[in-house]
Design a protein around this motif. Structure first.
Motif, PDB file in Angstrom:
ATOM      1  N   VAL A 151       0.830  -1.208   0.000  1.00 20.29           N
ATOM      2  CA  VAL A 151       0.000   0.000   0.000  1.00 20.29           C
ATOM      3  C   VAL A 151       0.865   1.258   0.000  1.00 20.29           C
ATOM      4  O   VAL A 151       0.647   2.182  -0.795  1.00 20.29           O
ATOM      5  CB  VAL A 151      -0.951  -0.006   1.222  1.00 20.29           C
ATOM      6  CG1 VAL A 151      -1.678   1.328   1.349  1.00 20.29           C
ATOM      7  CG2 VAL A 151      -1.959  -1.139   1.106  1.00 20.29           C
ATOM      8  N   VAL A 152       1.844   1.307   0.898  1.00 20.95           N
ATOM      9  CA  VAL A 152       2.692   2.496   1.010  1.00 20.95           C
ATOM     10  C   VAL A 152       3.545   2.678  -0.235  1.00 20.95           C
ATOM     11  O   VAL A 152       3.691   3.798  -0.752  1.00 20.95           O
ATOM     12  CB  VAL A 152       3.577   2.398   2.272  1.00 20.95           C
ATOM     13  CG1 VAL A 152       4.559   3.565   2.339  1.00 20.95           C
ATOM     14  CG2 VAL A 152       2.706   2.375   3.531  1.00 20.95           C
ATOM     15  N   PHE A 153       4.117   1.591  -0.743  1.00 27.35           N
ATOM     16  CA  PHE A 153       4.938   1.671  -1.959  1.00 27.35           C
ATOM     17  C   PHE A 153       4.109   2.173  -3.135  1.00 27.35           C
ATOM     18  O   PHE A 153       4.568   3.015  -3.921  1.00 27.35           O
ATOM     19  CB  PHE A 153       5.534   0.299  -2.263  1.00 27.35           C
ATOM     20  CG  PHE A 153       6.436   0.271  -3.466  1.00 27.35           C
ATOM     21  CD1 PHE A 153       7.781   0.600  -3.346  1.00 27.35           C
ATOM     22  CD2 PHE A 153       5.947  -0.079  -4.722  1.00 27.35           C
ATOM     23  CE1 PHE A 153       8.625   0.589  -4.451  1.00 27.35           C
ATOM     24  CE2 PHE A 153       6.770  -0.101  -5.834  1.00 27.35           C
ATOM     25  CZ  PHE A 153       8.118   0.235  -5.695  1.00 27.35           C
ATOM     26  N   SER A 154       2.887   1.651  -3.263  1.00 25.84           N
ATOM     27  CA  SER A 154       2.014   2.086  -4.354  1.00 25.84           C
ATOM     28  C   SER A 154       1.682   3.569  -4.238  1.00 25.84           C
ATOM     29  O   SER A 154       1.652   4.288  -5.247  1.00 25.84           O
ATOM     30  CB  SER A 154       0.723   1.257  -4.355  1.00 25.84           C
ATOM     31  OG  SER A 154       1.001  -0.121  -4.522  1.00 25.84           O
ATOM     32  N   ALA A 155       1.428   4.027  -3.011  1.00 27.05           N
ATOM     33  CA  ALA A 155       1.065   5.431  -2.818  1.00 27.05           C
ATOM     34  C   ALA A 155       2.237   6.357  -3.137  1.00 27.05           C
ATOM     35  O   ALA A 155       2.061   7.407  -3.768  1.00 27.05           O
ATOM     36  CB  ALA A 155       0.594   5.646  -1.383  1.00 27.05           C
ATOM     37  N   ILE A 156       3.434   5.977  -2.724  1.00 22.81           N
ATOM     38  CA  ILE A 156       4.599   6.845  -2.914  1.00 22.81           C
ATOM     39  C   ILE A 156       5.030   6.884  -4.380  1.00 22.81           C
ATOM     40  O   ILE A 156       5.324   7.951  -4.932  1.00 22.81           O
ATOM     41  CB  ILE A 156       5.767   6.379  -2.026  1.00 22.81           C
ATOM     42  CG1 ILE A 156       5.405   6.545  -0.545  1.00 22.81           C
ATOM     43  CG2 ILE A 156       7.038   7.161  -2.358  1.00 22.81           C
ATOM     44  CD1 ILE A 156       6.463   6.011   0.398  1.00 22.81           C
ATOM     45  N   PHE A 157       5.039   5.727  -5.024  1.00 24.32           N
ATOM     46  CA  PHE A 157       5.564   5.641  -6.385  1.00 24.32           C
ATOM     47  C   PHE A 157       4.450   5.472  -7.414  1.00 24.32           C
ATOM     48  O   PHE A 157       4.658   4.856  -8.467  1.00 24.32           O
ATOM     49  CB  PHE A 157       6.552   4.479  -6.487  1.00 24.32           C
ATOM     50  CG  PHE A 157       7.758   4.629  -5.608  1.00 24.32           C
ATOM     51  CD1 PHE A 157       8.789   5.478  -5.968  1.00 24.32           C
ATOM     52  CD2 PHE A 157       7.835   3.951  -4.401  1.00 24.32           C
ATOM     53  CE1 PHE A 157       9.902   5.623  -5.154  1.00 24.32           C
ATOM     54  CE2 PHE A 157       8.939   4.088  -3.576  1.00 24.32           C
ATOM     55  CZ  PHE A 157       9.980   4.937  -3.959  1.00 24.32           C
ATOM     56  N   ALA A 158       3.279   6.022  -7.117  1.00 30.41           N
ATOM     57  CA  ALA A 158       2.142   5.881  -8.029  1.00 30.41           C
ATOM     58  C   ALA A 158       2.438   6.443  -9.413  1.00 30.41           C
ATOM     59  O   ALA A 158       2.019   5.884 -10.427  1.00 30.41           O
ATOM     60  CB  ALA A 158       0.912   6.577  -7.435  1.00 30.41           C
ATOM     61  N   ASP A 159       3.172   7.549  -9.465  1.00 30.50           N
ATOM     62  CA  ASP A 159       3.462   8.168 -10.761  1.00 30.50           C
ATOM     63  C   ASP A 159       4.325   7.279 -11.652  1.00 30.50           C
ATOM     64  O   ASP A 159       4.319   7.441 -12.883  1.00 30.50           O
ATOM     65  CB  ASP A 159       4.180   9.506 -10.548  1.00 30.50           C
ATOM     66  CG  ASP A 159       3.300  10.526  -9.850  1.00 30.50           C
ATOM     67  OD1 ASP A 159       2.072  10.452 -10.026  1.00 30.50           O
ATOM     68  OD2 ASP A 159       3.836  11.382  -9.115  1.00 30.50           O
ATOM     69  N   PHE A 160       5.045   6.343 -11.048  1.00 30.91           N
ATOM     70  CA  PHE A 160       5.963   5.503 -11.816  1.00 30.91           C
ATOM     71  C   PHE A 160       5.387   4.122 -12.131  1.00 30.91           C
ATOM     72  O   PHE A 160       5.759   3.514 -13.137  1.00 30.91           O
ATOM     73  CB  PHE A 160       7.282   5.336 -11.056  1.00 30.91           C
ATOM     74  CG  PHE A 160       7.968   6.636 -10.748  1.00 30.91           C
ATOM     75  CD1 PHE A 160       8.714   7.297 -11.706  1.00 30.91           C
ATOM     76  CD2 PHE A 160       7.838   7.205  -9.489  1.00 30.91           C
ATOM     77  CE1 PHE A 160       9.344   8.495 -11.422  1.00 30.91           C
ATOM     78  CE2 PHE A 160       8.462   8.407  -9.193  1.00 30.91           C
ATOM     79  CZ  PHE A 160       9.207   9.059 -10.157  1.00 30.91           C
ATOM     80  N   ILE A 161       4.515   3.619 -11.280  1.00 29.08           N
ATOM     81  CA  ILE A 161       4.011   2.256 -11.477  1.00 29.08           C
ATOM     82  C   ILE A 161       2.610   2.218 -12.070  1.00 29.08           C
ATOM     83  O   ILE A 161       2.172   1.161 -12.536  1.00 29.08           O
ATOM     84  CB  ILE A 161       4.038   1.458 -10.158  1.00 29.08           C
ATOM     85  CG1 ILE A 161       3.092   2.072  -9.124  1.00 29.08           C
ATOM     86  CG2 ILE A 161       5.447   1.373  -9.606  1.00 29.08           C
ATOM     87  CD1 ILE A 161       3.029   1.288  -7.827  1.00 29.08           C
ATOM     88  N   ALA A 162       1.896   3.334 -12.059  1.00 28.51           N
ATOM     89  CA  ALA A 162       0.545   3.355 -12.628  1.00 28.51           C
ATOM     90  C   ALA A 162       0.643   3.255 -14.153  1.00 28.51           C
ATOM     91  O   ALA A 162       1.368   4.032 -14.779  1.00 28.51           O
ATOM     92  CB  ALA A 162      -0.186   4.625 -12.230  1.00 28.51           C
TER      93      ALA A 162
END
Length: 277
Positions: A24-35
């Motif tokens: 959850v935290v990783f997705s929130a922080i790096f959303a611009d790169f993994i979305a």
């Protein structure tokens, strides 16, 4: 460090909680790169791919205007974590300070502060938040204020109970005998002994704050479209069940992952801090 690793590794549920929170935290922080479709977090329309079932490249499907649900869930994690963090940053200092004052000073201070706390505790949290949001404009800032208004009393009650038992301990009496001020005794002597319980409750509460915020959004009183929010995504898709099940199931599972993960980590932290004490 060895004791910490031993406590975590002997409990598979603790490791599962850490894994879920990390996701959850990783997705929130790096959303611009993994979305896969960053533009879909906003007011984007793609009617050529609207309401598509899960398939590549839309692994969670698309919504009614063609936006990728997986992308919107990732950005919704960011909104949820930001809301939870801000609420706790505001509510915890307020609740802890009031609890220390009421528990240590006693007398009329205790009576007034704790009766005020009891008034807030007597109102169901979601009802209080709905009442506040019904008056204010439904924005992210007002949503934070609404949830904060219902969260500080729990920390007041927690710290009050601990302070009541700690103020009779020898180290507190010794500090008073040598002339330490009341502020010193409360914040330098008693508060450090409240920190383990406060940290554990904060970890557990982060999941509950996300759940309450999602509930407000589900009712149309939280984060407003086109900003992605898990609760509003569930509400939008509920009308189209069971045919377009992916509109509701995947955002609902995202809420489950976040809440379940933080609860497991909170339980592990409680066991860890209890072992260290």
């Amino acid at each position: 460090m060895q004791r910490t690793l031993y406590i975590l590794l002997r409990n598979p549920m603790s490791m599962l909680g850490l894994l879920l929170v990390f996701i959850v935290v990783f997705s929130a922080i790096f959303a611009d790169f993994i979305a896969p479709f960053p533009a879909h977090r906003g007011a984007v329309v793609d009617f050529a791919n609207f309401n598509r079932a899960p398939e590549w490249p839309y692994i969670f499907g698309t919504d009614l205007v063609g936006r990728d649900i997986f992308t919107r869930i990732i950005y919704a994690f960011r909104i949820s974590l930001m809301l939870g963090a801000v609420v706790l940053v505001i509510a915890v200092p307020i609740g802890v300070t009031i609890g220390l004052l009421a528990g240590y000073l006693g007398g009329w201070t205790e009576y007034v502060l704790m009766r005020l706390t009891d008034v807030f505790l007597s109102i169901p949290p979601l009802v209080l938040a709905m009442s506040i949001m019904g008056v204010l404009q439904p924005t992210l800032t007002n949503g934070m204020l609404a949830v904060t208004a219902m969260w500080w009393p729990w920390y007041t009650r927690l710290v009050y109970n601990i302070t009541r038992s700690e103020k009779e301990e020898g180290y507190v009496l010794a500090a008073e005998v040598i002339g330490a001020s009341r502020l010193h005794v409360m914040f330098r002597e008693i508060l450090p002994n409240c920190v383990p319980s406060i940290l554990t409750k904060m970890t557990l509460d982060l999941g509950f704050v996300i759940l309450i915020a999602s509930s407000l959004s589900f009712l149309g009183l939280g984060v407003q479209p086109p900003t992605p929010d898990l609760g509003s995504m569930v509400a939008e898709g509920a009308t189209y069940l069971p045919d377009s099940w992916w509109l509701t199931v995947f955002p609902g599972l995202a809420i489950l992952v976040a809440v379940f993960g933080f609860n497991l980590v909170g339980d592990a932290l409680r066991e860890l801090l209890g072992a260290d004490q």
